[in-house]
Design a protein around this motif. Structure first.
Motif, PDB file in Angstrom:
ATOM      1  N   PRO A  44       7.648 -72.412  -1.335  1.00 34.49           N
ATOM      2  CA  PRO A  44       6.572 -71.416  -1.256  1.00 34.49           C
ATOM      3  C   PRO A  44       5.902 -71.195  -2.605  1.00 34.49           C
ATOM      4  O   PRO A  44       6.556 -71.221  -3.653  1.00 34.49           O
ATOM      5  CB  PRO A  44       7.295 -70.159  -0.783  1.00 34.49           C
ATOM      6  CG  PRO A  44       8.705 -70.335  -1.233  1.00 34.49           C
ATOM      7  CD  PRO A  44       8.987 -71.808  -1.171  1.00 34.49           C
ATOM      8  N   LEU A  45       4.600 -70.980  -2.572  1.00 37.19           N
ATOM      9  CA  LEU A  45       3.875 -70.620  -3.780  1.00 37.19           C
ATOM     10  C   LEU A  45       4.174 -69.164  -4.137  1.00 37.19           C
ATOM     11  O   LEU A  45       4.285 -68.315  -3.247  1.00 37.19           O
ATOM     12  CB  LEU A  45       2.367 -70.799  -3.577  1.00 37.19           C
ATOM     13  CG  LEU A  45       1.789 -72.192  -3.858  1.00 37.19           C
ATOM     14  CD1 LEU A  45       2.358 -73.234  -2.915  1.00 37.19           C
ATOM     15  CD2 LEU A  45       0.270 -72.165  -3.751  1.00 37.19           C
ATOM     16  N   ALA A  46       4.310 -68.896  -5.413  1.00 33.69           N
ATOM     17  CA  ALA A  46       4.549 -67.524  -5.859  1.00 33.69           C
ATOM     18  C   ALA A  46       3.395 -66.615  -5.474  1.00 33.69           C
ATOM     19  O   ALA A  46       3.582 -65.416  -5.265  1.00 33.69           O
ATOM     20  CB  ALA A  46       4.768 -67.497  -7.373  1.00 33.69           C
ATOM     21  N   SER A  47       2.208 -67.193  -5.355  1.00 35.27           N
ATOM     22  CA  SER A  47       1.027 -66.416  -4.990  1.00 35.27           C
ATOM     23  C   SER A  47       1.054 -65.977  -3.528  1.00 35.27           C
ATOM     24  O   SER A  47       0.243 -65.146  -3.116  1.00 35.27           O
ATOM     25  CB  SER A  47      -0.233 -67.247  -5.234  1.00 35.27           C
ATOM     26  OG  SER A  47      -0.242 -68.391  -4.388  1.00 35.27           O
ATOM     27  N   GLY A  48       1.974 -66.563  -2.753  1.00 36.94           N
ATOM     28  CA  GLY A  48       2.024 -66.262  -1.331  1.00 36.94           C
ATOM     29  C   GLY A  48       1.009 -67.034  -0.513  1.00 36.94           C
ATOM     30  O   GLY A  48       0.851 -66.799   0.684  1.00 36.94           O
ATOM     31  N   ARG A  49       0.314 -68.005  -1.156  1.00 38.62           N
ATOM     32  CA  ARG A  49      -0.754 -68.747  -0.476  1.00 38.62           C
ATOM     33  C   ARG A  49      -0.251 -70.068   0.119  1.00 38.62           C
ATOM     34  O   ARG A  49      -0.848 -71.114  -0.088  1.00 38.62           O
ATOM     35  CB  ARG A  49      -1.894 -69.032  -1.440  1.00 38.62           C
ATOM     36  CG  ARG A  49      -2.499 -67.805  -2.102  1.00 38.62           C
ATOM     37  CD  ARG A  49      -3.627 -68.260  -3.028  1.00 38.62           C
ATOM     38  NE  ARG A  49      -4.138 -67.186  -3.868  1.00 38.62           N
ATOM     39  CZ  ARG A  49      -5.108 -67.345  -4.772  1.00 38.62           C
ATOM     40  NH1 ARG A  49      -5.645 -68.547  -4.934  1.00 38.62           N
ATOM     41  NH2 ARG A  49      -5.525 -66.339  -5.504  1.00 38.62           N
ATOM     42  N   GLY A  50       0.846 -70.017   0.807  1.00 34.10           N
ATOM     43  CA  GLY A  50       1.312 -71.229   1.463  1.00 34.10           C
ATOM     44  C   GLY A  50       2.417 -71.928   0.713  1.00 34.10           C
ATOM     45  O   GLY A  50       3.220 -71.302   0.008  1.00 34.10           O
ATOM     46  N   TYR A  51       2.435 -73.273   0.819  1.00 34.03           N
ATOM     47  CA  TYR A  51       3.558 -74.068   0.343  1.00 34.03           C
ATOM     48  C   TYR A  51       3.070 -75.284  -0.444  1.00 34.03           C
ATOM     49  O   TYR A  51       1.948 -75.762  -0.265  1.00 34.03           O
ATOM     50  CB  TYR A  51       4.395 -74.565   1.527  1.00 34.03           C
ATOM     51  CG  TYR A  51       5.004 -73.442   2.333  1.00 34.03           C
ATOM     52  CD1 TYR A  51       6.304 -73.016   2.099  1.00 34.03           C
ATOM     53  CD2 TYR A  51       4.262 -72.791   3.324  1.00 34.03           C
ATOM     54  CE1 TYR A  51       6.857 -71.973   2.831  1.00 34.03           C
ATOM     55  CE2 TYR A  51       4.808 -71.745   4.054  1.00 34.03           C
ATOM     56  CZ  TYR A  51       6.105 -71.343   3.799  1.00 34.03           C
ATOM     57  OH  TYR A  51       6.639 -70.312   4.523  1.00 34.03           O
ATOM     58  N   ASP A 207       1.651 -75.215   7.042  1.00 32.87           N
ATOM     59  CA  ASP A 207       2.764 -74.414   6.535  1.00 32.87           C
ATOM     60  C   ASP A 207       3.877 -75.270   5.948  1.00 32.87           C
ATOM     61  O   ASP A 207       5.041 -74.862   5.927  1.00 32.87           O
ATOM     62  CB  ASP A 207       3.311 -73.520   7.651  1.00 32.87           C
ATOM     63  CG  ASP A 207       2.267 -72.530   8.146  1.00 32.87           C
ATOM     64  OD1 ASP A 207       1.588 -71.917   7.301  1.00 32.87           O
ATOM     65  OD2 ASP A 207       2.117 -72.387   9.370  1.00 32.87           O
ATOM     66  N   VAL A 329      -5.807 -70.517   3.761  1.00 30.28           N
ATOM     67  CA  VAL A 329      -4.882 -69.553   3.149  1.00 30.28           C
ATOM     68  C   VAL A 329      -5.123 -69.425   1.642  1.00 30.28           C
ATOM     69  O   VAL A 329      -4.333 -68.819   0.928  1.00 30.28           O
ATOM     70  CB  VAL A 329      -3.409 -69.929   3.434  1.00 30.28           C
ATOM     71  CG1 VAL A 329      -3.109 -69.833   4.908  1.00 30.28           C
ATOM     72  CG2 VAL A 329      -3.062 -71.312   2.883  1.00 30.28           C
ATOM     73  N   ASN A 331      -5.064 -71.802  -0.637  1.00 33.05           N
ATOM     74  CA  ASN A 331      -4.162 -72.661  -1.406  1.00 33.05           C
ATOM     75  C   ASN A 331      -4.961 -73.878  -1.867  1.00 33.05           C
ATOM     76  O   ASN A 331      -5.282 -74.763  -1.073  1.00 33.05           O
ATOM     77  CB  ASN A 331      -2.986 -73.080  -0.516  1.00 33.05           C
ATOM     78  CG  ASN A 331      -2.039 -74.050  -1.195  1.00 33.05           C
ATOM     79  OD1 ASN A 331      -2.188 -74.367  -2.362  1.00 33.05           O
ATOM     80  ND2 ASN A 331      -1.059 -74.527  -0.451  1.00 33.05           N
ATOM     81  N   GLU A 377      -0.400 -72.093 -10.708  1.00 29.95           N
ATOM     82  CA  GLU A 377       0.981 -72.542 -10.508  1.00 29.95           C
ATOM     83  C   GLU A 377       1.053 -74.044 -10.746  1.00 29.95           C
ATOM     84  O   GLU A 377       0.059 -74.763 -10.582  1.00 29.95           O
ATOM     85  CB  GLU A 377       1.485 -72.213  -9.095  1.00 29.95           C
ATOM     86  CG  GLU A 377       1.520 -70.716  -8.797  1.00 29.95           C
ATOM     87  CD  GLU A 377       2.186 -70.391  -7.475  1.00 29.95           C
ATOM     88  OE1 GLU A 377       3.322 -70.848  -7.274  1.00 29.95           O
ATOM     89  OE2 GLU A 377       1.574 -69.678  -6.674  1.00 29.95           O
TER      90      GLU A 377
END
Length: 457
Positions: A44-51, A207, A329, A331, A377
């Motif tokens: 997972p991205l730390a930003s919460g924008r997917g993987y 995802d 998302v 990303n 990231e």
């Protein structure tokens, strides 16, 4: 006692377990890692924008029937690989040119274009011919093979990029027969190289690709999958098999499927030892230097400048990159492949040095340094350093071995069966190939156990 023990919870092992269960067998899957998926790994991205997909990422839903069926079954969302915009070719330090994506790079001379197209078309034609690999092709490297075709220097370098991108080795390091046979199992060279609907890089999972593995694992059932359980020994007792793990557990089963790369068989304590001919080929298989650097940004700035994110390089350390964004998302990523010999040197650098090298090259490729040097990231994955993978994609046989040991490679030994994308008759090296091999291996076990007394737990 189980009917079947499966070593490894990558896609091949999971599918072997599931297919065996569907045939009515009892199964235990034993996995060294703390996760399922093997070389399919989404973080997972730390930003919460997917993987970010650190391992396998691309599929073709229409050409890969098993993966396609799972996408539909699980309702997994996919993203079409973005192709719009200019591509870039980096020929030397300080030398690069832009060209329309999907055509022979425009700055190649007419002679170079003719040479490249001649080699491309020759390998495509050879890879569409049915039949086994040829001994004469297995005894020469891919590099020597294209030189013997009369390839010009630019074509030789381009073929080397194909080898690095596809397998993590240089074209001097493995046989032409292995390369051609790999293409043959994947609908030809053009299908492997294509990023559109005709090829293997058409779609990605919104995802993360690991969502495929986790969904298959859910069908197998969590109680049947034993994570964080590295295997210390595998013994074929004749009437049954047993497996011991570093956690002190012992599993017994009538059959065992080994679903790890053949390069790693020598690291297992298998008793009695595998036959000498099987050891000869598997001890010499090689896993490529296959590395990824994934650079994530707040927005896809390269598109604003007319680029589609794709570039290839003779210079390195990045030899090829693609836009792997998931726009819905937010990303926005460039996935950079740092493979082959350039990847070996890069992989020995410290983390901050690896990052600096990749960003510096992106600045050389795209310019716009103010944007290049501001990722939100950065991920990298060196598969050679991953203890339970030791490289990617599929193990590659030594020169001459693919033909010489065809009678034993991937064949069952007593109660031990072998699966993995390296053995797949179709889409070898892809997720589809891993699933296909798992199906085939489970079928072998089911057939072998017919008429024998069922196991009792």
């Amino acid at each position: 006692m189980f009917d079947l023990l499966v070593v490894g919870a990558g896609l091949s092992g999971l599918q072997a377990a599931l297919s065996a269960q569907q045939a009515g067998l009892t199964v235990a899957v034993i996995e060294a890692r703390d996760r399922v998926g093997g070389k399919i790994w989404s973080v997972p991205l730390a930003s919460g924008r997917g993987y970010a997909d650190l391992g396998g990422a691309w599929i073709n839903k229409s050409l890969q029937k098993r993966v396609g069926a799972y996408v539909d079954k699980f309702g997994l969302k996919t993203v079409v690989q973005r192709l719009e915009g200019k591509a870039v070719m980096q020929q030397a330090p300080g030398e690069r040119f832009e060209f329309p994506f999907g055509v022979t790079p425009s700055d190649f001379s007419p002679e170079e274009k003719k040479s490249l197209e001649m080699v491309r078309d020759h390998i495509q034609a050879e890879s569409l011919k049915p039949g086994p690999p040829r001994l004469e092709d297995d005894n020469v490297s891919l590099d020597q093979y294209v030189r013997d075709l009369g390839a010009l220097p630019g074509t030789i370098k381009m073929v080397n990029i194909w080898a690095q991108v596809m397998h993590g080795l240089d074209s001097t390091e493995y046989s032409a027969a292995w390369f051609i046979d790999y293409c043959r199992k994947n609908r030809g060279l053009l299908a492997i190289r294509a990023d559109d609907a005709s090829g293997g890089q058409h779609l990605r999972f919104r995802d993360g690709a690991q969502s495929l593995a986790t969904n298959i694992a859910a069908l197998v059932g969590a109680p049947n999958i034993h994570l964080s359980s590295p295997v210390t020994s595998i013994t074929d007792h004749g009437s049954y098999t047993s497996i011991t793990t570093t956690t002190g557990q012992t599993f017994t089963g009538r059959k065992t499927i080994i679903s790890i790369p053949s390069t790693m068989y020598k690291e297992l304590n298998i008793q009695p030892p595998l036959p000498p001919r099987l050891q000869a080929i598997t001890n010499a298989t090689t896993l490529g230097d296959y590395n990824k650097a994934i650079v994530c940004y707040d927005r896809p700035w390269w598109r604003e400048h007319g680029f589609n994110g794709y570039f290839a390089s003779y210079v390195g350390p990045v030899i090829l990159a693609r836009d792997t964004s998931v726009d819905e998302v937010g990303n926005y990523c460039l996935t950079c492949f740092v493979n082959g010999k350039p990847g070996r040197g890069w992989g020995r650098l410290r983390a901050h040095e690896r990052r600096a090298a990749v960003l510096a090259q992106l600045a050389q490729i795209f310019g716009h340094e103010e944007e290049v040097y501001k990722p939100i990231e950065f991920f990298d994955q060196i598969w050679q350093a991953e203890r339970y993978s030791r490289g990617a994609l599929a193990p590659i046989t030594a020169l001459g071995h693919l033909v010489e040991y065809v009678d034993v490679y991937g064949r069952a030994v007593g109660n031990l069966h072998f699966v993995g994308t390296e053995y797949s008759p179709e889409w070898k090296g892809y997720m589809e190939g891993a699933i296909c091999s798992g199906e085939v291996g489970a079928g072998e076990v089911v057939q072998a156990l017919k008429g024998r007394e069922r196991a009792n737990l």
